[in-house]
Design an enzyme around this catalytic site. Structure first.
Site, PDB file in Angstrom:
ATOM      1  N   LYS A 145       0.844  -1.190   0.000  1.00  0.00           N
ATOM      2  CA  LYS A 145       0.000   0.000   0.000  1.00  0.00           C
ATOM      3  C   LYS A 145       0.880   1.240   0.000  1.00  0.00           C
ATOM      4  O   LYS A 145       2.018   1.206   0.479  1.00  0.00           O
ATOM      5  CB  LYS A 145      -0.927   0.017   1.218  1.00  0.00           C
ATOM      6  CG  LYS A 145      -2.036  -1.009   1.159  1.00  0.00           C
ATOM      7  CD  LYS A 145      -3.016  -0.806   2.298  1.00  0.00           C
ATOM      8  CE  LYS A 145      -4.167  -1.805   2.228  1.00  0.00           C
ATOM      9  NZ  LYS A 145      -5.139  -1.604   3.336  1.00  0.00           N
ATOM     10  N   HIS A 148       1.099   6.748   3.367  1.00  0.00           N
ATOM     11  CA  HIS A 148       0.248   7.936   3.471  1.00  0.00           C
ATOM     12  C   HIS A 148       0.712   8.861   4.602  1.00  0.00           C
ATOM     13  O   HIS A 148       1.661   8.569   5.331  1.00  0.00           O
ATOM     14  CB  HIS A 148      -1.223   7.548   3.630  1.00  0.00           C
ATOM     15  CG  HIS A 148      -1.534   6.778   4.877  1.00  0.00           C
ATOM     16  ND1 HIS A 148      -1.506   7.341   6.127  1.00  0.00           N
ATOM     17  CD2 HIS A 148      -1.896   5.484   5.058  1.00  0.00           C
ATOM     18  CE1 HIS A 148      -1.825   6.449   7.032  1.00  0.00           C
ATOM     19  NE2 HIS A 148      -2.071   5.305   6.419  1.00  0.00           N
ATOM     20  N   HIS A 151       1.400   7.623   8.184  1.00  0.00           N
ATOM     21  CA  HIS A 151       2.681   6.936   8.364  1.00  0.00           C
ATOM     22  C   HIS A 151       3.832   7.942   8.401  1.00  0.00           C
ATOM     23  O   HIS A 151       4.804   7.759   9.130  1.00  0.00           O
ATOM     24  CB  HIS A 151       2.908   5.932   7.235  1.00  0.00           C
ATOM     25  CG  HIS A 151       1.899   4.819   7.218  1.00  0.00           C
ATOM     26  ND1 HIS A 151       1.236   4.450   6.083  1.00  0.00           N
ATOM     27  CD2 HIS A 151       1.435   4.019   8.204  1.00  0.00           C
ATOM     28  CE1 HIS A 151       0.405   3.447   6.366  1.00  0.00           C
ATOM     29  NE2 HIS A 151       0.503   3.179   7.650  1.00  0.00           N
TER      30      HIS A 151
END
Length: 365
Positions: A145, A148, A151
């Site tokens: 993933k 973003h 994080h």
């Protein structure tokens, strides 16, 4: 104001001793007895404040407020401003001291040039500070993933805390605990077998894996066959079937490679990359321990839960699905136990997003 706060930390010992010397002369007490009652004043953005305060009652005593205030006024009248102290005033049972700004700036700059990169960590505030083993988990993205902003926040804050703890002498272990296990990887694995492209995986791994996941998730909503394929793929993962594990390992490896490149740009590093997958087998041991201690309870549906308190609080956390498989929090508990055994830290710090799974109750009790 920021510079002022730093200078109080760096040159505080010098100024405190100068204030203590004058006070000890008037009070006829040893400076060592006086300096304990002289404290730096926290910097305030809202109002101008003094740099140091002396608590009169802690040295002279007195039971009545009026007596203490009178003592404060009389003592302040005997003190004088000099080349270090530019202003003296009184408050509620205390004497306020403001340091000469020109001297303050000069001493701070001299200290900066002298200490270089170690400026700020030689303060008397850290004298005698016990050196501890500290483990910090931060960043912790989900593999396959995109990275973003949540994080990024955890990464920057965690890296700062780790640097700070390390700078003052603690032994720090930095861990990146990856989200690399769970039913979503069943969907991703089955989706890649249906919609994946080896060429796109090589050219832009994370982007392609996100595209596959989105497409597979949409297809699963419309076609129960895809959903069944995802469940079957995850079962194969848990059963450690070679083909499924090999594909999952590729997803994990390419994700870490992408993350490492980004961390290098940010100047961030880790001592260990671990993940949920490391603890899937140890979860059963955790469940056995919880059950053995009488903490694991079952709902009518068969879900395993643990209550947060024994004092009537009915809030709880689910730690086991009705089919006996583990959840995120179960793997987190297993990871915490493993880290205690492996690193024997004095403190474990978790830098996580508020939107992530909550494990506070387990780590605080």
């Amino acid at each position: 104001r920021v510079e002022r706060g730093r200078s109080a930390a760096m040159a505080g010992s010098i100024y405190r001793w100068r204030i203590a010397a004058q006070l000890s002369s008037v009070l006829e007490m040893p400076p060592d007895n006086v300096i304990k009652s002289i404290h730096a004043v926290p910097v305030s953005k809202k109002r101008q404040s003094a740099d140091f305060q002396f608590s009169v009652s802690s040295v002279l005593g007195g039971s009545k407020k009026s007596d203490i205030q009178l003592q404060t006024q009389r003592l302040a009248e005997q003190l004088k401003c000099d080349d270090v102290i530019s202003e003296i005033s009184t408050g509620d049972g205390r004497i306020n001291f403001t340091i000469n700004r020109e001297l303050l700036v000069k001493s701070v700059l001299q200290q900066v040039f002298k200490d270089g990169s170690e400026y700020g960590i030689k303060s008397e505030l850290f004298t005698g500070l016990p050196r501890r083993k500290i483990l910090i988990e931060f960043s912790s993205p989900n593999i396959a993933k995109k990275f973003h902003v949540g994080h990024l926040r955890s990464t920057i804050i965690g890296h700062f805390i780790a640097n700070l703890k390390e700078a003052i002498g603690h032994h720090v272990t930095r861990i990146n605990y990856l989200g690399d296990w769970g039913m979503q990887f069943g969907l991703l694995g089955a989706g890649f077998q249906q919609f994946g492209s080896e060429e796109k995986l090589k050219s832009n791994p994370l982007r392609h894996l996100v595209e596959v996941y989105i497409e597979a998730n949409k297809a699963a909503e419309e076609d129960k066959t895809i959903k069944k394929m995802a469940q079957d793929f995850f079962k194969k993962l848990e059963a450690c079937e070679e083909e499924a594990l090999s594909l999952w390992q590729r997803f994990r490896d390419v994700s870490i490679e992408e993350y490492v490149r980004m961390y290098q740009r940010l100047g961030v590093y880790f001592d260990e990359y671990s993940g949920e997958s490391f603890y899937q087998e140890k979860c059963q041991e955790v469940l056995k321990v919880l059950d053995g201690k009488g903490l694991l309870k079952k709902t009518e549906e068969g879900t395993g839960i643990v209550y947060h308190s024994e004092k009537g609080d009915q809030s709880y956390s689910a730690v086991m699905r009705s089919d006996g498989t583990s959840l995120y929090i179960t793997r987190d508990i297993a990871a915490a136990i493993d880290r205690m055994d492996k690193y024997d830290p004095d403190t474990m710090i978790y830098v996580v997003s508020n939107s992530g799974p909550c494990t506070d109750d387990f780590f605080l009790t």
